[in-house]
Design a protein around this motif. Structure first.
Motif, short mmCIF file in Angstrom:
data_model
loop_
_atom_site.label_atom_id
_atom_site.label_comp_id
_atom_site.label_asym_id
_atom_site.label_seq_id
_atom_site.Cartn_x
_atom_site.Cartn_y
_atom_site.Cartn_z
N ARG A 121 0.84 -1.20 0.00
CA ARG A 121 0.00 0.00 0.00
C ARG A 121 0.87 1.25 0.00
NH1 ARG A 121 -4.17 -2.91 -1.37
NH2 ARG A 121 -5.98 -3.05 0.04
N LYS A 122 1.95 1.23 0.75
CA LYS A 122 2.86 2.38 0.78
C LYS A 122 3.48 2.63 -0.60
CE LYS A 122 7.12 3.97 3.02
NZ LYS A 122 8.12 3.66 1.99
N LEU A 123 3.89 1.58 -1.27
CA LEU A 123 4.45 1.71 -2.61
C LEU A 123 3.41 2.22 -3.60
CD1 LEU A 123 6.56 -1.59 -2.73
CD2 LEU A 123 7.44 0.74 -2.54
N LEU A 124 2.16 1.75 -3.48
CA LEU A 124 1.09 2.23 -4.35
C LEU A 124 0.84 3.72 -4.15
CD1 LEU A 124 -1.58 -0.62 -4.09
CD2 LEU A 124 -0.46 0.13 -6.18
N GLU A 134 14.94 -0.50 -1.11
CA GLU A 134 14.87 -1.57 -0.12
C GLU A 134 13.43 -2.04 0.06
OE1 GLU A 134 15.61 -4.47 2.60
OE2 GLU A 134 16.97 -3.47 1.21
N ASN A 135 12.48 -1.11 0.08
CA ASN A 135 11.07 -1.49 0.18
C ASN A 135 10.64 -2.32 -1.01
OD1 ASN A 135 9.65 1.51 1.79
ND2 ASN A 135 10.87 -0.15 2.60
N ILE A 136 11.04 -1.94 -2.20
CA ILE A 136 10.70 -2.68 -3.42
C ILE A 136 11.30 -4.08 -3.37
CG2 ILE A 136 11.04 -2.79 -5.92
CD1 ILE A 136 10.92 0.27 -5.96
N ARG A 137 12.56 -4.17 -2.99
CA ARG A 137 13.24 -5.47 -2.91
C ARG A 137 12.52 -6.41 -1.95
NH1 ARG A 137 15.72 -8.63 0.04
NH2 ARG A 137 15.47 -7.24 1.84
N LEU A 138 12.17 -5.88 -0.76
CA LEU A 138 11.52 -6.70 0.26
C LEU A 138 10.13 -7.13 -0.20
CD1 LEU A 138 11.63 -7.96 3.05
CD2 LEU A 138 10.88 -5.75 4.01
N PHE A 139 9.38 -6.22 -0.81
CA PHE A 139 8.04 -6.54 -1.29
C PHE A 139 8.11 -7.64 -2.36
CE2 PHE A 139 4.47 -5.80 -4.25
CZ PHE A 139 3.41 -5.95 -3.36
N LYS A 140 9.02 -7.51 -3.31
CA LYS A 140 9.15 -8.52 -4.37
C LYS A 140 9.60 -9.87 -3.81
CE LYS A 140 10.07 -5.51 -8.35
NZ LYS A 140 11.03 -5.15 -9.43
N TYR A 180 1.13 -6.44 -6.59
CA TYR A 180 2.32 -6.50 -7.44
C TYR A 180 1.93 -6.26 -8.90
CZ TYR A 180 6.66 -8.15 -9.57
OH TYR A 180 7.84 -8.23 -10.29
N ASN A 181 0.84 -6.86 -9.33
CA ASN A 181 0.42 -6.72 -10.73
C ASN A 181 0.01 -5.29 -11.07
OD1 ASN A 181 0.90 -9.45 -11.15
ND2 ASN A 181 -1.22 -10.04 -10.71
N HIS A 182 -0.32 -4.50 -10.06
CA HIS A 182 -0.63 -3.08 -10.28
C HIS A 182 0.64 -2.23 -10.24
CE1 HIS A 182 -4.98 -3.26 -10.41
NE2 HIS A 182 -4.99 -4.01 -9.32
N LEU A 183 1.56 -2.62 -9.38
CA LEU A 183 2.78 -1.83 -9.20
C LEU A 183 3.80 -2.04 -10.30
CD1 LEU A 183 3.26 -2.35 -5.36
CD2 LEU A 183 3.20 -0.12 -6.48
N PHE A 184 3.92 -3.28 -10.76
CA PHE A 184 4.97 -3.64 -11.71
C PHE A 184 4.36 -4.41 -12.88
CE2 PHE A 184 6.60 -3.88 -7.32
CZ PHE A 184 7.41 -2.75 -7.32
#
Length: 387
Positions: A121-124, A134-140, A180-184
């Motif tokens: 949600r934070k990334l969105l 780091e947030n992206i890496r951990l989420f993925k 994930y499908n919305h972010l990337f």
């Protein structure tokens, strides 16, 4: 109580968009409780996942409050600041301490689901350029773990603790794949379809709904559907698969939505089944589940059942003794902040644009008037007798 049933939230029109002032005041109460009174640590003393739950719900409510505002809004900036702080708290050793790392999904489905939901949600919410590497890496990384489990496991439900699996926790995990499908670039459509197929083979045979608790190895039901977990599940299924979500929601209403004295409520156990409250359900009074009804408000809002959503919201206002003082709003006199966190998150769902007709409160008004009259006559009789 009758006055509170006519409640309408205060919506503030700002240059950056519409802000729900009631939800904002709830967040300011929780902000003080979490920052200065260690509410997270206190809730952990009362509930097995109290620390992680209250922080997650706090962050998710900030997301809902500002997701449609402009980046220039001061509330948007405050939301990002608070969500950054929450991510630090839920990634801490303290937050992970009650969960075993050595499970099919690292730290289990509950921790992974909620921590990754907040992270996603934070990334969105952020501009791509502002997202932490780091947030992206951990989420993925966590999304890969979830998808890997779905691919390799017989059961669709990962454990949250050793040999203990609650399907609602896995629903939160799979919501990460949808985010994930919305972010990337979309990559988890097949994993999601695979998960749904496995789930459909393990439904509660009585209700046709996702069960509350399952066998850790096979995923087959050990406890049928319950209102507390069903309300949570039906908040997130629309993000995963709209067709499956609609089917489940229809059954959810059929078996759990009811009325008491003219007011809507969500049962903790299906119609015709009796049970008592526990740590998952909160208080169960006259068959109505506390947690099920609070989260049920968000379900009805997500599924655009505006009349029921307003009924639940305003009943919570009355029975929860909603009270605003200064820039803070609390329920039940603020003695149980985790309840405030659930109510804030429920209230921050999609805007309820429709309001009930004037006769909505008629039945409850009749019941309350007759009850008040009976009490008055009894007291008058006692007074005359004593005189």
């Amino acid at each position: 109580m009758n006055i509170r049933l006519g409640f309408r939230p205060e919506l503030n029109m700002t240059p950056d968009g519409i802000v729900n002032q009631d939800v904002l005041h709830q967040l300011y109460f929780l902000k003080e409780e979490l920052h200065t009174r260690q509410a997270g640590e206190q809730m952990q003393q009362l509930y097995p996942e109290g620390f992680l739950f209250i922080y997650s719900l706090y962050a998710l409510t900030w997301y809902d409050l500002v997701k449609d505002l402009k980046y220039s809004s001061p509330y948007y900036k405050e939301a990002i600041q608070e969500m950054d702080w929450v991510v630090q708290r839920i990634e801490s050793d303290e937050a992970k301490s009650i969960f075993s790392e050595a499970q099919e999904i690292e730290y289990g489905a509950f921790y992974t689901g909620w921590s990754n939901l907040v992270l996603g949600r934070k990334l969105l919410l952020q501009k791509p350029v502002d997202r932490s590497v780091e947030n992206i890496r951990l989420f993925k990384f966590r999304c890969e773990n979830i998808a890997g489990f779905i691919k390799d496991s017989e059961t669709p439900f990962a454990t949250s603790y050793a040999n203990q699996a609650w399907p609602a926790d896995m629903v939160i995990c799979v919501t990460s794949l949808a985010m994930y499908n919305h972010l990337f670039e979309p990559k988890y459509q097949y994993a999601t379809r695979q998960w749904i197929k496995k789930v459909q083979q393990r439904m509660d045979t009585v209700t046709g709904l996702i069960p509350h608790y399952v066998h850790a190895q096979t995923g087959y039901p050990e406890e049928g559907a319950r209102g507390s977990s069903q309300s949570l599940i039906n908040c997130f299924l629309p993000e995963i698969d709209s067709v499956f979500a609609t089917n489940q929601f229809v059954r959810y209403k059929q078996f759990f939505l009811t009325r008491r004295l003219g007011l809507p409520g969500i049962r903790e156990y299906p119609e015709g089944e009796f049970g008592v409250g526990d740590i998952d359900s909160g208080p169960v009074i006259w068959g109505i589940g506390g947690a099920a009804s609070v989260v049920g408000l968000r379900v009805m809002s997500v599924h655009t059942e505006s009349d029921v959503a307003v009924g639940l919201r305003n009943s919570i206002e009355g029975f929860g003794v909603g009270w605003t003082s200064g820039n803070q709003k609390k329920y039940l006199f603020g003695v149980l902040p985790i309840a405030d966190a659930f109510i804030a998150w429920a209230n921050s769902g999609p805007a309820i644009k429709a309001f009930m007709l004037p006769d909505w409160r008629r039945d409850f008004l009749i019941y309350s008037t007759l009850t008040s009259l009976a009490i008055y006559l009894f007291l008058y009789w006692m007074w005359r007798k004593n005189k």
